[in-house]
Design an enzyme around this catalytic site. Structure first.
Site, mmCIF file in Angstrom:
data_model
loop_
_atom_site.group_PDB
_atom_site.id
_atom_site.type_symbol
_atom_site.label_atom_id
_atom_site.label_comp_id
_atom_site.label_asym_id
_atom_site.label_seq_id
_atom_site.Cartn_x
_atom_site.Cartn_y
_atom_site.Cartn_z
ATOM 1 N N CYS A 48 95.194 75.126 104.596
ATOM 2 C CA CYS A 48 95.232 73.709 104.970
ATOM 3 C C CYS A 48 95.058 73.547 106.478
ATOM 4 C CB CYS A 48 96.557 73.081 104.527
ATOM 5 S SG CYS A 48 96.838 73.098 102.749
ATOM 6 N N ASP A 448 126.459 43.876 99.805
ATOM 7 C CA ASP A 448 125.169 43.309 99.422
ATOM 8 C C ASP A 448 124.964 43.617 97.944
ATOM 9 O OD1 ASP A 448 122.461 42.308 99.635
ATOM 10 O OD2 ASP A 448 121.827 44.396 99.611
#
Length: 726
Positions: A48, A448
């Site tokens: 790569c 929340d």
């Protein structure tokens, strides 16, 4: 020998090489060159690296490309005409995913160098301290004059480079303080180190019986340990305001009579028309002129479900377009946009929170002038009484050493480290050392909803009453859409073993739903008005007017019910504040037994709620995960966010919940109270030590070496007391 080629690549030097002039020159030349950094999440091997470097090197204008496999990044040296988009396109052409990295974010990681620097100096000081202590044992055991002098000179050879290198943080800080004409805590520390080292050298030169090199190095070692522990408790905290600013879109597509042009966000003006493609984030506030779609506005409202938008709909900066293209007329840009205003509110809240000072910081305010006064007084008195300069300096050095704030400096960070380790094993990562102290004061918890008490993953709740044929049709339609509700419905039906109906002409209508034909009949899954149903929500038309409403609810986060019950059992006031719809919030509140709740709350509403609670004398713990929670998280007395939260929410919070289970939150409250008790005990130990040891030093009954041993004993006592939390 051929001439060396010009160096245009980026050079990374190790800390030792940085000192070399050649390395500095190379670094300056590398920094001067324009560079781009890209993230390469899919690279995994040497092949790569070769592919990426060869691909980028073949682009005209790219001078050099170097891949870091460990960090999965590539650093590119290129001319100003090369853009990140060109590089990303080239890499995608050979099958590699790439993303541009913000240089400011990369520079933020440089702060890790300070931690490595502390560790390096601690290692040097610890190694030198052990060797000098071994030599001191021989001296204490009654070594002869010649042997004692030799050991003293060897100790000096070890101590002087160590003091210069390991003591640099204290010397530099003391120098800056003196230049600014003030006395910081590092001034007496530096003075004690220099006095003990200087007196030791004086004793060594004159064949004295005692040298205090071990005291000087030990002093540095324990101080560095305390400094590093304090650094580790603070280094994870970054500005949430900067994270919010990083979410702003750098470029946008402006529509003019000449066509569409990509422009920097800084060039946008009120009244401009923007083309917002599917998957794009809006760069500024605006109103939809053309097109229909659905947007994800959870960043601003916490709403868990996408919102349908069309001509006339008001959009805010930060919203993400999900399906169809939109033409938007801008109404607020730059500093006036919703996202920027939110960043300003977060920055203001963070500034207010940083005024909080720990017990150690308050205690050290009176420390510095008092120590100097005592040491100078001791020197003057003993010089007047005895006329012996060596004795007066010894006593002054002993006073400075024995009053060294090692125990005081370890009082808070040692407890924080022990408590943080225990909380980490419970699944909580403490980012701010003062968070434990503040957590112990909490008497009110604000939760929340979406992503906090729930997973933010909708799931169907009433499939049991659906006919088999309707289920098959629903699966066929849902499987053809990437809408969150469709994905959840398809997953549930597949899990129940339902086989999809064979249909024809599948088509997704942006902002409406999915339709197809089954044996010539039109079938639809989507919005009520589009399907032909009366009401709201998501409906299924299985053909010939066979309508079925599909109801969804958020999946409850593991441990949510237990956490709420534990908080109530501890006498805490529990509230639910959410940006979601009234129906969704009320249902969840009833499910968890939360009597006090508020729905459809925007970020400023949450901040106002916390401000009102604080104004009423409450110490609020805020638990949230979204960008819409960041203001409240930063403003709260103490805050917690899940690891799944957005980066901005995690950085605004004091503690991060590593797992999915919320139950450890209740445990954290108990540990925090114990940590506060340990901190107070450590301060009592430090004060008690000074009340006993300082008079002994002032009376001339303690040598600098004995003072160092006493100081070390107090530090060890504080550390052991702190470890009781584990």
């Amino acid at each position: 020998m051929s001439a060396a080629p010009d160096i245009e690549t980026a050079v990374s030097a190790c800390p030792a090489c940085i000192a070399a002039p050649a390395a500095q020159d190379l670094a300056r030349r590398a920094i001067a060159a324009p560079s781009l950094s890209l993230s390469l999440p899919s690279i995994h091997c040497a092949a790569c690296i070769t592919d990426v470097e060869a691909c980028l090197g073949a682009i005209d204008g790219v001078r050099d490309a170097r891949v870091n496999l460990t960090l999965k990044r590539v650093a590119v040296q290129a001319g100003p005409e090369i853009t990140a988009a060109q590089l990303i396109g080239a890499l995608e052409g050979i099958g590699y995913e790439a993303h541009e990295l913000d240089p400011d974010v990369l520079r933020a990681t440089e702060t890790d160098r300070q931690g490595r620097d502390y560790l390096m100096r601690i290692g040097v000081a610890g190694f030198a301290m052990m060797n000098i202590m071994l030599l001191s044992v021989a001296v204490w055991s009654g070594a002869g004059d010649a042997t004692r002098d030799m050991f003293h000179w060897i100790s000096a050879a070890i101590a002087f480079p160590t003091v210069i290198f390991a003591g640099q943080p204290f010397f530099a800080s003391a120098y800056r303080a003196l230049r600014a004409r003030r006395l910081g805590m590092d001034v007496p520390i530096s003075l004690a180190i220099l006095l003990s080292t200087g007196m030791s050298l004086f004793e060594t030169i004159h064949s004295g019986r005692h040298a205090y090199y071990d005291a000087a190095v030990m002093l540095i070692f324990f101080l560095l340990v305390g400094r590093y522990l304090d650094y580790r408790s603070r280094s994870a905290a970054r500005s949430a305001a900067e994270e919010l600013a990083a979410l702003e879109v750098p470029r946008a597509w402006r529509v003019t009579d000449a066509g569409e042009t990509e422009v920097p966000v800084a060039d946008l003006r009120v009244g401009d028309h923007l083309r917002l493609r599917p998957g794009g984030r809006l760069a500024a506030d605006g109103v939809v002129l053309e097109g229909r779609s659905e947007t994800d506005r959870s960043l601003l409202t916490g709403e868990s479900l996408p919102v349908s938008v069309g001509p006339g709909a008001v959009l805010s900066a930060g919203e993400v377009n999900l399906t169809g293209p939109l033409l938007v007329r801008l109404t607020a840009v730059g500093r006036d946009s919703s996202l920027h205003r939110m960043a300003q509110l977060v920055a203001a809240a963070e500034t207010a929170r940083t005024r909080y000072t720990t017990l150690a910081e308050r205690a050290t305010r009176a420390y510095t002038p008092l120590v100097h006064l005592m040491a100078f007084s001791a020197f003057a008195v003993w010089m007047w009484l005895s006329g012996d300069l060596r004795l007066a300096l010894n006593i002054a050095a002993a006073v400075l050493i024995i009053t060294c704030p090692c125990a005081l400096g370890l009082a808070v960070p040692a407890v924080v480290t022990a408590a943080s380790g225990r909380l980490f094993r419970q699944g909580l990562l403490v980012k701010d050392g003062s968070a434990l102290e503040r957590l112990a004061e909490v008497d009110c918890v604000v939760f929340d909803k979406t992503g906090t008490l729930t997973m933010g993953l909708p799931e169907p709740t009433d499939l049991a009453g659906m006919e088999t044929q309707a289920r098959r049709i629903a699966l066929a339609l849902a499987a053809a859409s990437s809408h969150p509700l469709s994905v959840s419905l398809a997953e549930m039906l597949r899990a129940e073993g339902v086989e999809p109906q064979v249909v024809e002409g599948l088509c997704e209508v942006p902002g409406c739903g999915v339709e197809a034909r089954d044996q010539g009949r039109r079938i639809r899954l989507g919005r009520a008005d589009w399907v032909g149903a009366q009401g709201e929500g998501t409906w299924l038309d299985a053909g010939q007017g066979n309508l079925t409403r599909l109801r969804f609810q958020d999946r409850l986060r593991p441990g949510a019910a237990e956490a709420v019950r534990a908080c109530v059992a501890r006498g805490l006031s529990v509230r639910l504040v959410s940006g979601d719809t009234t129906a969704a919030v009320s249902a969840l509140a009833a499910r968890l037994g939360i009597a006090d709740w508020r729905a459809e709350a925007r970020p400023e509403d949450k901040a106002a709620t916390l401000a009102a609670l604080s104004g009423a004398g409450h110490h609020v713990l805020m638990v949230g995960d979204g960008l819409n929670d960041t203001i409240a998280l930063a403003q709260a007395h103490v805050s917690i966010s899940p690891a799944s939260a957005l980066d901005a929410a995690r950085t605004a919070s004091d503690i991060v919940l590593l797992g999915q289970n919320l139950e450890p939150i209740a445990e954290a409250l108990q540990i925090a109270r114990k940590a506060r008790a340990r901190i107070k005990q450590n301060f009592a130990i430090s004060i008690g030590y000074n009340m006993i040891a300082v008079p002994i030093a002032l009376l001339g009954l303690a040598t600098p070496l004995a003072a160092a041993l006493a100081m070390s004993a107090s530090s060890i006592t504080v550390s052991l007391n702190s470890l009781r939390l584990k």
